[in-house]
Design an enzyme around this catalytic site. Structure first.
Site, PDB file in Angstrom:
ATOM      1  N   ARG A  48      -9.242 -38.806   2.140  1.00  0.00           N
ATOM      2  CA  ARG A  48      -9.491 -38.973   3.581  1.00  0.00           C
ATOM      3  C   ARG A  48      -9.711 -37.609   4.223  1.00  0.00           C
ATOM      4  NH1 ARG A  48      -7.553 -43.884   6.702  1.00  0.00           N
ATOM      5  NH2 ARG A  48      -9.752 -44.316   6.586  1.00  0.00           N
TER       6      ARG A  48
ATOM      7  N   GLY B 249      -2.797 -40.757  10.702  1.00  0.00           N
ATOM      8  CA  GLY B 249      -2.387 -41.650   9.631  1.00  0.00           C
ATOM      9  C   GLY B 249      -2.322 -43.081  10.087  1.00  0.00           C
TER      10      GLY B 249
ATOM     11  N   ASP C 188      -0.995 -52.445   9.935  1.00  0.00           N
ATOM     12  CA  ASP C 188      -0.360 -53.728   9.632  1.00  0.00           C
ATOM     13  C   ASP C 188       0.779 -53.910  10.625  1.00  0.00           C
ATOM     14  OD1 ASP C 188       0.492 -51.622   7.226  1.00  0.00           O
ATOM     15  OD2 ASP C 188       2.193 -52.541   8.247  1.00  0.00           O
TER      16      ASP C 188
ATOM     17  N   HIS D 173       2.148 -23.934  -3.074  1.00  0.00           N
ATOM     18  CA  HIS D 173       1.467 -25.233  -3.001  1.00  0.00           C
ATOM     19  C   HIS D 173       0.110 -25.200  -2.317  1.00  0.00           C
ATOM     20  CE1 HIS D 173       5.850 -25.917  -3.250  1.00  0.00           C
ATOM     21  NE2 HIS D 173       5.475 -26.754  -4.193  1.00  0.00           N
TER      22      HIS D 173
ATOM     23  N   ARG E  89      -1.074 -34.636  12.705  1.00  0.00           N
ATOM     24  CA  ARG E  89      -1.132 -35.634  11.642  1.00  0.00           C
ATOM     25  C   ARG E  89      -1.936 -36.828  12.129  1.00  0.00           C
ATOM     26  NH1 ARG E  89       0.351 -39.377   8.073  1.00  0.00           N
ATOM     27  NH2 ARG E  89       1.532 -41.162   8.820  1.00  0.00           N
TER      28      ARG E  89
ATOM     29  N   ARG F 285      -2.463 -29.417  -6.834  1.00  0.00           N
ATOM     30  CA  ARG F 285      -1.976 -30.791  -7.038  1.00  0.00           C
ATOM     31  C   ARG F 285      -2.887 -31.843  -6.411  1.00  0.00           C
ATOM     32  NH1 ARG F 285       4.129 -31.306  -7.943  1.00  0.00           N
ATOM     33  NH2 ARG F 285       4.680 -29.226  -8.624  1.00  0.00           N
TER      34      ARG F 285
ATOM     35  N   GLY G 176      -2.684 -38.181   5.308  1.00  0.00           N
ATOM     36  CA  GLY G 176      -1.872 -38.222   4.095  1.00  0.00           C
ATOM     37  C   GLY G 176      -2.709 -38.075   2.841  1.00  0.00           C
TER      38      GLY G 176
END
Ligand code: HPA
Length: 237
Positions: free
Chosen positions: A25, A90, A206, A5, A88, A44, A21
């Site tokens: 970005r 996000g 949110d 991958h 990470r 991908r 993610g």
């Protein structure tokens, strides 16, 4: 040599990886942080870029959405590319009332209903926790942050749309579960498997108690860059 991958050559990925993610970005972050970023993988459409920040090597590579996707990339990065730490970055949905849209959450650990970590320690409930050193480095950089910064547990959900059982939201707030997202428990599990480090720094985009709390596009970008600054400080610490 590439992995199933990731089509970067061994050596083309830095020991520290910032992992949003969204592939676009990843590209924007690479352009923002580095003058010398070059694309090293695109399998991908999951783009990765390597360059330097303050003379230190750094890779920015996307994870896709959800634990299965994120764990594929985290595993290949730790196992084949000798990556030492994944941070990470996000967005997440806020849970307790005092965790507001625009705030930053440093995820010390992640509860989950996913089975992905249940295979790791048969007979036990695996605890998905971040690296203490990375938490400390991110919080040390939080001093002059423009956003409120919270550190604590999050929920790593398999479903974006399906609600949990009645009353779950109130219990999550009571237990000080700060926010919900979909990748961290998996990445923390992969880090534990390979004896490496992981951390998640989230911008609250949110709020689960109040869907009317909205950020302007401009605010969203500024707040996101605040969270990114903490993540980069941890990555390069
Ligand atoms: N769940 C709910 N709200 C969210 C999420 C999520 O995974 N990510 C950003 N806002």
């Amino acid at each position: 040599m590439a992995t199933p991958h990731i089509n970067a050559e061994i050596g083309e990925i830095a020991p520290a990886v910032i992992m949003p993610g969204d592939p676009r970005r990843a590209q924007r972050i690479a352009e923002l942080l580095m003058d010398d970023a070059r694309q090293v993988t695109d399998v991908r459409g999951i783009l990765g870029f390597t360059g330097t920040v303050d003379g230190k090597p750094l890779t920015v590579m996307a994870s896709g959405m959800g634990m299965p996707s994120a764990v594929i990339y985290a595993t290949e990065l730790y196992q084949f590319y000798d990556v030492q730490r994944i941070i990470r970055v996000g967005t997440a949905g806020g849970i307790p009332e005092d965790v507001k849209v625009g705030d930053v959450v440093v995820a010390t650990g992640a509860h989950t209903q996913s089975n992905m970590n249940q295979f790791r320690l048969p007979g036990l409930f695996f605890s998905a926790v971040s690296s203490h050193n990375l938490v400390a480095a991110a919080l040390a950089a939080a001093g002059e942050a423009e956003s409120q910064v919270h550190a604590g547990m999050i929920l790593c959900n398999d479903h974006f749309y399906l609600q949990g059982p009645p009353g779950q939201l109130d219990l999550l707030a009571k237990y000080r579960v700060l926010a919900v997202e979909m990748e961290s428990a998996g990445i923390y599990g992969a880090a534990a498997e390979f004896g490496r480090e992981a951390l998640t720094v989230l911008t609250v985009s949110d709020h689960l108690l109040d869907y009317n709390q909205n950020m302007s596009a401009e605010d969203r970008e500024t707040r996101f860059q605040g969270a990114l600054r903490l993540a980069v400080a941890a990555a390069l610490s």
